[in-house]
Write a protein that holds these residues in place. Structure first.
Motif, PDB file in Angstrom:
ATOM      1  N   GLY A  32       2.604 -12.635   1.043  1.00 30.90           N
ATOM      2  CA  GLY A  32       3.949 -12.161   0.733  1.00 30.90           C
ATOM      3  C   GLY A  32       4.042 -10.658   0.538  1.00 30.90           C
ATOM      4  N   SER A  33       2.920  -9.946   0.655  1.00 23.06           N
ATOM      5  CA  SER A  33       2.926  -8.494   0.498  1.00 23.06           C
ATOM      6  C   SER A  33       3.682  -7.840   1.645  1.00 23.06           C
ATOM      7  CB  SER A  33       1.485  -7.969   0.482  1.00 23.06           C
ATOM      8  OG  SER A  33       1.451  -6.567   0.649  1.00 23.06           O
ATOM      9  N   GLU A  34       4.282  -6.696   1.361  1.00 24.08           N
ATOM     10  CA  GLU A  34       4.977  -5.936   2.404  1.00 24.08           C
ATOM     11  C   GLU A  34       3.999  -5.423   3.464  1.00 24.08           C
ATOM     12  OE1 GLU A  34       6.033  -1.708   1.088  1.00 24.08           O
ATOM     13  OE2 GLU A  34       5.690  -2.726  -0.827  1.00 24.08           O
ATOM     14  N   PHE A  35       2.686  -5.414   3.172  1.00 22.72           N
ATOM     15  CA  PHE A  35       1.680  -4.927   4.116  1.00 22.72           C
ATOM     16  C   PHE A  35       1.288  -5.972   5.160  1.00 22.72           C
ATOM     17  CE2 PHE A  35      -0.083  -2.103   0.473  1.00 22.72           C
ATOM     18  CZ  PHE A  35       0.985  -1.232   0.623  1.00 22.72           C
ATOM     19  N   VAL A  36       1.524  -7.260   4.878  1.00 25.23           N
ATOM     20  CA  VAL A  36       1.134  -8.333   5.800  1.00 25.23           C
ATOM     21  C   VAL A  36       1.862  -8.145   7.132  1.00 25.23           C
ATOM     22  CG1 VAL A  36       1.200 -10.828   6.231  1.00 25.23           C
ATOM     23  CG2 VAL A  36       0.581  -9.972   3.965  1.00 25.23           C
ATOM     24  N   GLY A  37       1.091  -8.190   8.228  1.00 23.70           N
ATOM     25  CA  GLY A  37       1.658  -8.035   9.565  1.00 23.70           C
ATOM     26  C   GLY A  37       1.762  -6.592  10.019  1.00 23.70           C
ATOM     27  N   LYS A  38       1.466  -5.650   9.117  1.00 22.56           N
ATOM     28  CA  LYS A  38       1.489  -4.232   9.481  1.00 22.56           C
ATOM     29  C   LYS A  38       0.072  -3.770   9.801  1.00 22.56           C
ATOM     30  CE  LYS A  38       5.473  -2.759   6.749  1.00 22.56           C
ATOM     31  NZ  LYS A  38       5.940  -1.826   5.720  1.00 22.56           N
ATOM     32  N   THR A  39      -0.021  -2.698  10.572  1.00 24.28           N
ATOM     33  CA  THR A  39      -1.339  -2.121  10.836  1.00 24.28           C
ATOM     34  C   THR A  39      -1.715  -1.192   9.686  1.00 24.28           C
ATOM     35  OG1 THR A  39      -0.465  -0.197  11.998  1.00 24.28           O
ATOM     36  CG2 THR A  39      -0.946  -2.162  13.337  1.00 24.28           C
ATOM     37  N   ILE A  40      -2.975  -0.845   9.627  1.00 23.82           N
ATOM     38  CA  ILE A  40      -3.432   0.094   8.595  1.00 23.82           C
ATOM     39  C   ILE A  40      -2.682   1.414   8.739  1.00 23.82           C
ATOM     40  CG2 ILE A  40      -5.416   1.462   7.816  1.00 23.82           C
ATOM     41  CD1 ILE A  40      -7.154  -1.027   8.383  1.00 23.82           C
ATOM     42  N   SER A  41      -2.438   1.846   9.978  1.00 24.92           N
ATOM     43  CA  SER A  41      -1.699   3.104  10.154  1.00 24.92           C
ATOM     44  C   SER A  41      -0.239   2.964   9.741  1.00 24.92           C
ATOM     45  CB  SER A  41      -1.811   3.621  11.591  1.00 24.92           C
ATOM     46  OG  SER A  41      -1.203   2.728  12.493  1.00 24.92           O
ATOM     47  N   ASP A  42       0.364   1.757   9.916  1.00 27.50           N
ATOM     48  CA  ASP A  42       1.748   1.536   9.478  1.00 27.50           C
ATOM     49  C   ASP A  42       1.877   1.692   7.965  1.00 27.50           C
ATOM     50  OD1 ASP A  42       2.667   0.975  12.036  1.00 27.50           O
ATOM     51  OD2 ASP A  42       2.532  -1.206  11.782  1.00 27.50           O
ATOM     52  N   MET A  86      -3.816   4.351  -5.903  1.00 24.76           N
ATOM     53  CA  MET A  86      -4.264   2.959  -5.807  1.00 24.76           C
ATOM     54  C   MET A  86      -3.648   2.112  -6.913  1.00 24.76           C
ATOM     55  SD  MET A  86      -8.168   3.160  -4.445  1.00 24.76           S
ATOM     56  CE  MET A  86      -8.748   4.792  -4.886  1.00 24.76           C
ATOM     57  N   ARG A  87      -3.519   2.677  -8.106  1.00 24.64           N
ATOM     58  CA  ARG A  87      -2.883   1.941  -9.211  1.00 24.64           C
ATOM     59  C   ARG A  87      -1.447   1.600  -8.854  1.00 24.64           C
ATOM     60  NH1 ARG A  87      -5.001   6.006 -12.554  1.00 24.64           N
ATOM     61  NH2 ARG A  87      -7.059   5.391 -13.192  1.00 24.64           N
ATOM     62  N   GLY A  88      -0.767   2.516  -8.186  1.00 26.66           N
ATOM     63  CA  GLY A  88       0.614   2.299  -7.802  1.00 26.66           C
ATOM     64  C   GLY A  88       0.787   1.214  -6.750  1.00 26.66           C
ATOM     65  N   MET A  89      -0.302   0.827  -6.098  1.00 28.97           N
ATOM     66  CA  MET A  89      -0.226  -0.193  -5.048  1.00 28.97           C
ATOM     67  C   MET A  89      -0.468  -1.602  -5.575  1.00 28.97           C
ATOM     68  SD  MET A  89      -2.076   1.805  -1.968  1.00 28.97           S
ATOM     69  CE  MET A  89      -1.557   0.641  -0.730  1.00 28.97           C
ATOM     70  N   VAL A  90      -0.870  -1.720  -6.845  1.00 35.24           N
ATOM     71  CA  VAL A  90      -1.093  -3.039  -7.434  1.00 35.24           C
ATOM     72  C   VAL A  90       0.270  -3.696  -7.619  1.00 35.24           C
ATOM     73  CG1 VAL A  90      -1.971  -4.275  -9.458  1.00 35.24           C
ATOM     74  CG2 VAL A  90      -3.194  -2.285  -8.583  1.00 35.24           C
ATOM     75  N   PRO A  91       0.443  -4.940  -7.145  1.00 35.98           N
ATOM     76  CA  PRO A  91       1.748  -5.601  -7.284  1.00 35.98           C
ATOM     77  C   PRO A  91       2.191  -5.673  -8.737  1.00 35.98           C
ATOM     78  CG  PRO A  91       0.230  -6.950  -5.992  1.00 35.98           C
ATOM     79  CD  PRO A  91      -0.554  -5.778  -6.523  1.00 35.98           C
ATOM     80  N   ALA A  92       3.497  -5.601  -8.959  1.00 35.90           N
ATOM     81  CA  ALA A  92       4.056  -5.624 -10.310  1.00 35.90           C
ATOM     82  C   ALA A  92       3.611  -6.862 -11.069  1.00 35.90           C
ATOM     83  CB  ALA A  92       5.574  -5.554 -10.252  1.00 35.90           C
ATOM     84  N   ARG A  93       3.514  -8.012 -10.387  1.00 36.52           N
ATOM     85  CA  ARG A  93       3.067  -9.252 -11.047  1.00 36.52           C
ATOM     86  C   ARG A  93       1.711  -9.061 -11.680  1.00 36.52           C
ATOM     87  NH1 ARG A  93       4.255 -12.964  -6.245  1.00 36.52           N
ATOM     88  NH2 ARG A  93       2.310 -11.982  -5.702  1.00 36.52           N
TER      89      ARG A  93
END
Length: 122
Positions: A32-42, A86-93
């Motif tokens: 369910g992450s916004e990163f799923v389906g995106k490339t590393i460069s995206d 990196m801390r900012g990328m941890v999901p809020a949950r």
């Protein structure tokens, strides 16, 4: 004759602690992450001053993954860079689970068990 490269004895922790605020951390790509389906460069980690060292996918470890690799749920990115990014990328949950929410105390008066109104120091 093959070229030889000498690797001096180094303390890897010392080398990875180049400057304050930088380090190595693992970033999970949850379902369910916004990163799923995106490339590393995206995902554009380089703009956050992060470099992907390895991609762990199940039992597979992919060192120096290509920028066009598509991220999947459960991927773990081992990154070097700004710890604050990196801390900012941890999901809020996950952040909420680690830090309990501070709640205000109720506005009710605190009652003294001494019923005569004295504080017990008389």
């Amino acid at each position: 004759m093959a070229a030889q490269v000498e690797f001096p004895e180094i303390d890897i922790r010392q080398r990875l602690t180049v400057s304050k605020g930088y380090g190595v951390s693992e970033i999970l790509v949850p379902d369910g992450s916004e990163f799923v389906g995106k490339t590393i460069s995206d995902v554009d980690l380089s703009s956050k001053d992060l470099n992907v060292l390895t991609l762990n996918r199940g039992s597979k470890v992919i060192p120096n993954p290509r920028a066009d690799r598509i991220l999947e749920p459960g991927d773990k990115l081992l990154c070097f860079g700004k710890l604050e990014s990196m801390r900012g990328m941890v999901p809020a949950r996950a952040q909420r689970r680690r830090r309990p929410k501070v709640m205000d105390l109720p506005d009710t008066a605190v009652t003294n068990p001494d019923s005569d109104g004295h504080n017990g120091h008389d």
